[in-house]
Write a protein that holds these residues in place. Structure first.
Motif, short mmCIF file in Angstrom:
data_model
loop_
_atom_site.label_atom_id
_atom_site.label_comp_id
_atom_site.label_asym_id
_atom_site.label_seq_id
_atom_site.Cartn_x
_atom_site.Cartn_y
_atom_site.Cartn_z
N PHE A 70 25.49 30.88 -36.71
CA PHE A 70 24.80 30.84 -35.42
C PHE A 70 23.30 31.07 -35.64
N PRO A 116 27.33 34.95 -30.60
CA PRO A 116 27.14 34.18 -29.37
C PRO A 116 27.77 34.84 -28.14
N THR A 118 25.44 32.94 -24.87
CA THR A 118 25.46 31.69 -25.63
C THR A 118 26.87 31.13 -25.71
#
Length: 222
Positions: A39, A54, A137
């Motif tokens: 990520f 996330p 996210t």
């Protein structure tokens, strides 16, 4: 010249022991890596490894976030997404809305070399997620790249159904670390903190063999 032969003998033994030491160190370094989704935070035309997962990251309107599937040992070794488009390039066709934010997502499914056996990585793509202002996210990812798959430790295993199986699987030929949810990401390599046991044992062997060589040489020349 009574000490010429002992010195040569000592040098040969020490060299052989040092070769053994280096071989042990090299063997320990070639352990395993892991196949997983890493990520990234977009920073202009570059990527920075994300400091949180996330599921806990809360991007702002206008942010760019990236994901890359690859075989990596740790965060220092992780492969970045191979393109770094701007927010405008990804979200130009998605107008802003009150109470919502737009997050540009870059999804790089990696190379055939990093793919699990029997699978072919989809082409890399981008998506603009328009989500509530408090969305993470992971929420943005779920809005545009289903199905997602997580394991019991909340590690991101699959994006848009890729890969079909597996999660952080070991792959030979990389220094070993274990991926965690920091995320879709692997932690720092624990071996960075000091010398390996193999190296320490090898150095001890050098000292032991060298001492033995000196003793044997002196014994012969009495």
């Amino acid at each position: 010249m009574p000490f010429v032969r002992p010195v040569r003998h000592f040098t040969a033994v020490a060299a052989a022991a040092l070769t053994l030491t280096l071989g042990v160190g090299a063997a320990s370094a070639q352990a395993t890596g892991y196949r997983y989704w890493s990520f990234w935070d977009g920073q202009g035309s570059t990527w920075t490894y994300a400091t949180q997962g996330p599921a806990t990251a809360h991007p702002s309107d206008g942010d760019v976030e990236g994901f890359r599937f690859a075989v990596s040992a740790d965060s220092k070794d992780a492969s970045k997404p191979r393109s770094a488009p701007s927010f405008d390039a990804v979200c130009a066709a998605t107008p802003a809305e009150p109470g919502r934010k737009r997050v540009a997502l870059v999804l790089d499914f990696g190379t055939p070399q990093d793919a699990p056996g029997g699978e072919t990585p989809p082409a890399a793509r981008t998506a603009c997620a328009r989500v509530p202002e408090d969305a993470t996210t992971a929420d943005a990812l779920a809005a545009v790249a289903k199905p997602l798959r997580y394991n019991s430790a909340a590690l991101l295993c699959a994006i848009a159904g890729y890969p079909r199986t597996g999660c952080g699987d070991q792959v030979s030929g990389k220094p070993a670390t274990t991926p965690t949810d920091d995320s879709a990401a692997a932690p720092k390599n624990s071996s960075d903190s000091g010398p390996s046991m193999g190296l320490i044992a090898g150095l001890a062997a050098v000292l032991t063999l060298a001492a033995a060589a000196i003793w044997q040489s002196r014994r012969r020349n009495r």
